[in-house]
Enzyme design. Sequence first.
Site, PDB file in Angstrom:
ATOM      1  N   ASP A  56       9.716  34.137  43.818  1.00 15.06           N
ATOM      2  CA  ASP A  56       9.675  35.594  43.924  1.00 15.06           C
ATOM      3  C   ASP A  56       8.235  35.985  44.235  1.00 15.06           C
ATOM      4  O   ASP A  56       7.420  35.148  44.639  1.00 15.06           O
ATOM      5  CB  ASP A  56      10.204  36.263  42.647  1.00 15.06           C
ATOM      6  CG  ASP A  56       9.443  35.843  41.400  1.00 15.06           C
ATOM      7  OD1 ASP A  56       8.283  35.398  41.510  1.00 15.06           O
ATOM      8  OD2 ASP A  56      10.003  35.962  40.291  1.00 15.06           O
ATOM      9  N   ALA A  57       7.891  37.254  44.048  1.00 17.08           N
ATOM     10  CA  ALA A  57       6.558  37.725  44.440  1.00 17.08           C
ATOM     11  C   ALA A  57       5.447  37.036  43.659  1.00 17.08           C
ATOM     12  O   ALA A  57       4.345  36.856  44.167  1.00 17.08           O
ATOM     13  CB  ALA A  57       6.473  39.237  44.256  1.00 17.08           C
ATOM     14  N   LYS A 207      14.464  40.730  46.385  1.00  9.76           N
ATOM     15  CA  LYS A 207      13.096  40.694  45.900  1.00  9.76           C
ATOM     16  C   LYS A 207      12.139  41.265  46.956  1.00  9.76           C
ATOM     17  O   LYS A 207      12.318  41.056  48.158  1.00  9.76           O
ATOM     18  CB  LYS A 207      12.685  39.255  45.579  1.00  9.76           C
ATOM     19  CG  LYS A 207      13.539  38.611  44.490  1.00  9.76           C
ATOM     20  CD  LYS A 207      13.278  39.221  43.130  1.00  9.76           C
ATOM     21  CE  LYS A 207      14.029  38.476  42.039  1.00  9.76           C
ATOM     22  NZ  LYS A 207      13.660  38.912  40.689  1.00  9.76           N
ATOM     23  N   ASN A 238       8.824  42.409  40.763  1.00  8.08           N
ATOM     24  CA  ASN A 238       8.327  41.427  39.795  1.00  8.08           C
ATOM     25  C   ASN A 238       6.865  41.642  39.398  1.00  8.08           C
ATOM     26  O   ASN A 238       6.073  40.694  39.353  1.00  8.08           O
ATOM     27  CB  ASN A 238       8.537  40.007  40.312  1.00  8.08           C
ATOM     28  CG  ASN A 238      10.000  39.595  40.292  1.00  8.08           C
ATOM     29  OD1 ASN A 238      10.616  39.473  41.349  1.00  8.08           O
ATOM     30  ND2 ASN A 238      10.559  39.398  39.114  1.00  8.08           N
ATOM     31  N   HIS A 338      18.932  42.306  31.655  1.00 11.74           N
ATOM     32  CA  HIS A 338      18.404  41.273  32.548  1.00 11.74           C
ATOM     33  C   HIS A 338      19.032  39.911  32.262  1.00 11.74           C
ATOM     34  O   HIS A 338      19.077  39.457  31.122  1.00 11.74           O
ATOM     35  CB  HIS A 338      16.883  41.177  32.356  1.00 11.74           C
ATOM     36  CG  HIS A 338      16.264  39.974  32.993  1.00 11.74           C
ATOM     37  ND1 HIS A 338      15.883  38.852  32.272  1.00 11.74           N
ATOM     38  CD2 HIS A 338      15.967  39.705  34.280  1.00 11.74           C
ATOM     39  CE1 HIS A 338      15.361  37.961  33.083  1.00 11.74           C
ATOM     40  NE2 HIS A 338      15.402  38.446  34.311  1.00 11.74           N
TER      41      HIS A 338
END
Length: 407
Positions: A56-57, A207, A238, A338
């Site tokens: 992800d980021a 994302k 994120n 989550h």
Amino acid sequence: MVTTSHSATQATQVTQATQTTGAAHPAQQAGEATLDRVSWIRVSSVVLPLATPISDAKVLTGRQRPMTEVAFLFVELATEEGHEGIGFSYSKRAGGPGQFAHAQEIAPTLLGEDPSDIAKIWTKLVWAGASVGRSGLSTQTIAAFDIALWDLKAKRAGLPLAKLLGAHRDTVRCYNTSGGFLHTPAEQLLENATASLASGIGGIKIKVGQPDGKEDLRRLTAVREHLGDDVPLMVDANQQWDRPTAQRMGRAFEEFGLVWIEEPLDAYDAPGHAALAASLDTPVATGEMLASVAEHWELIRHGAADIIQPDAPRIGGITQFLKLATLAEHHHLQLAPHFAMEIHLHLAAAYPQEPWVEHFDWLEPLFNERLEIRDGRMRVSARPGLGITLSERARAWTGAEVEFGAR
């Protein structure tokens, strides 16, 4: 007693546990209302390999490495009357061995306790490890015990956990995340979204948060054009933006009609999230990285989120989640828990306002059962408790386990 460990690929750790003796245990001093007691506990460390390294980021900006596995802490309980429960917590990238070590230290505290006294037991477990605090690894470890106790309680009642808590609905809106990570090529992103919708999932999350924001916009534009305007679409940064970047990107995303923008800022920047939420039409969602009710309260009191995203295994289990849900309802917040859909389906079904549940297929190999998804919604099954049992593959991925007491 010495436990038997399971592994298909490597020698596993065999842990020695001290079996309880017949000596009086403090927990055994109970009144007439105590009809049962915890007599046996198994704590297991299970490492789930992921088929594809996940980025992800945080990976693209150099803060973390790609994720290749998830470490799980499983707790199995049994009582003198023969009732059983199972719960779990987890850790990504680091922390799994620490959770397992702490679980071994505090597990004997449960022996002899009435399994119905879940709130009392939660407090007792916190004090058993008071020097490591009431957040982070401590509460994430306690969560596995707490969830197992709630599973046991619902099974003993013959009810799905959602029904024991008091369900507002038997199905919950669900969206998919696992097909939208940044390591996924753009064309595959579209194929994954199509497959998710065809499987019955109701929304798609992708994302964002790349070093080049223009690439985020290109990917988001392609997904929105592919899905059309009517499919619910979310994005997740994120925590990788600073305040000016989040403001600019949030404004640029307004045209896409998003359900929410997730974690645009550092998880603990409550004032920044509040200012952003006040300035955008698109709702702001956050909370997954927080590890206590107290930390979530900082978000709530600042007005930092339109949608709160607690994670029961991270905040200390179901007991703490219910406290947070009450606070969230009082402040008219939407709820989108989550990860860990096997737990959060039940908790979302018991929340008064219409929530969302995040669909991840990563955990499916761990369990014998599957959740039913149809018409954009995840369905609460008739199975008692959480409705899950550990698979043989989960047993094979067990790297260490320890038992306390006797069955």
